[in-house]
Every structure is written in C-alpha cells, then in structure tokens.
Design a protein around this motif. Structure first.
Motif, PDB file in Angstrom:
ATOM      1  N   HIS A  71     -30.686 -58.515  34.481  1.00 25.75           N
ATOM      2  CA  HIS A  71     -31.780 -59.450  34.761  1.00 25.75           C
ATOM      3  C   HIS A  71     -31.469 -60.387  35.928  1.00 25.75           C
ATOM      4  O   HIS A  71     -32.179 -61.378  36.122  1.00 25.75           O
ATOM      5  N   GLU A 115     -36.999 -62.152  28.071  1.00 25.81           N
ATOM      6  CA  GLU A 115     -36.731 -60.738  28.335  1.00 25.81           C
ATOM      7  C   GLU A 115     -35.928 -60.050  27.228  1.00 25.81           C
ATOM      8  O   GLU A 115     -36.144 -58.883  26.948  1.00 25.81           O
ATOM      9  N   GLU A 116     -34.986 -60.767  26.630  1.00 24.13           N
ATOM     10  CA  GLU A 116     -34.061 -60.161  25.672  1.00 24.13           C
ATOM     11  C   GLU A 116     -34.252 -60.636  24.235  1.00 24.13           C
ATOM     12  O   GLU A 116     -33.631 -60.109  23.328  1.00 24.13           O
TER      13      GLU A 116
END
Length: 132
Positions: A71, A115-116
C-alpha cells in the motif's frame, strides 16, 4: 560455607538476566522506510521554501510489512497531501514537528485501516526533517 558464596552469585546472575530481558527490543519489530524522501514546497509565501522528510514506519508484526509495502502508493499519497498543508511556522518548533508526526501516523493508520481492516503500523518516525 559454599552455600553462602553461591547464593550471592546466583542472585546476581538472576538480576543481570532479568535486566537484559527488560532492555531487549520488542520482538518482531520491523521498520519500513518510505523511499524516496518526501520533498515539496512549504507555505504560500512569495519566496519558494522547501521541506524534505524521511519517514519510517514501525510494525510490531513482521507479517504486516509486505502489506504496508503493497500500500506504499496510497500511504505516500496521504502523506504528500498532509505535508502540502504545512508551513514553516507549523514545523519550525519541536512541538510542531511532533504534531505533524502524530497527524502523519493517524493518516497512515487510516489508509491501512480502510484497505486492510486494521492499522498495521504501530509508530511513525521522521528520520530526517529539513526545511529551507
């Protein structure tokens, strides 16, 4: 008599091993340096002024490092946006730099959380911050 001599020796060995265990670094801590350094103009003034920032991210879980590196573009984008709003006055003091570091950590953790599903980063360090 031997027992009296051995007891202080054993106690001192225990004390030394206990101190060494407390001073040991966090097991598994990994640092991810964001390369290249962030370089940009600072402030709205008529004179062009620059800021250069080297950033390292600390993750206590070694398994997080590949996810952080994956990322990197999103993290860099968030930090570039954050740094673009700074002025020489805002980063000219130790308190200002610490506030910027705190904001940068929050920005990175928000990106990774989105995102995670978890922040992955435990700390953010400025290994170099120069304004001119």
């Amino acid at each position: 008599m031997r027992t009296f001599l051995a007891l202080p020796l054993l106690l001192s060995l225990f004390a030394v091993s206990h101190v060494q265990a407390e001073d040991a670094p966090v097991a598994g801590a990994q640092y991810v340096e964001l390369k290249p350094a962030f370089v940009g103009t600072v402030g709205p003034g008529p004179k062009i002024q620059y800021m250069k920032v080297d950033v390292a991210l600390r993750a206590n879980d070694p398994a997080a490092v590949p996810r952080i590196e994956y990322h990197d573009p999103l993290i860099r984008n968030a930090l570039v946006s954050l740094f673009a709003h700074e002025t020489l006055e805002s980063v000219g003091t130790l308190e200002g730099k610490e506030e910027l570091r705190s904001k940068a950590l929050t920005a990175v953790r928000e990106v990774l959380e989105e995102e995670e599903g978890k922040p992955l980063v435990d700390d953010l360090l400025f290994t170099n911050l120069v304004t001119q």
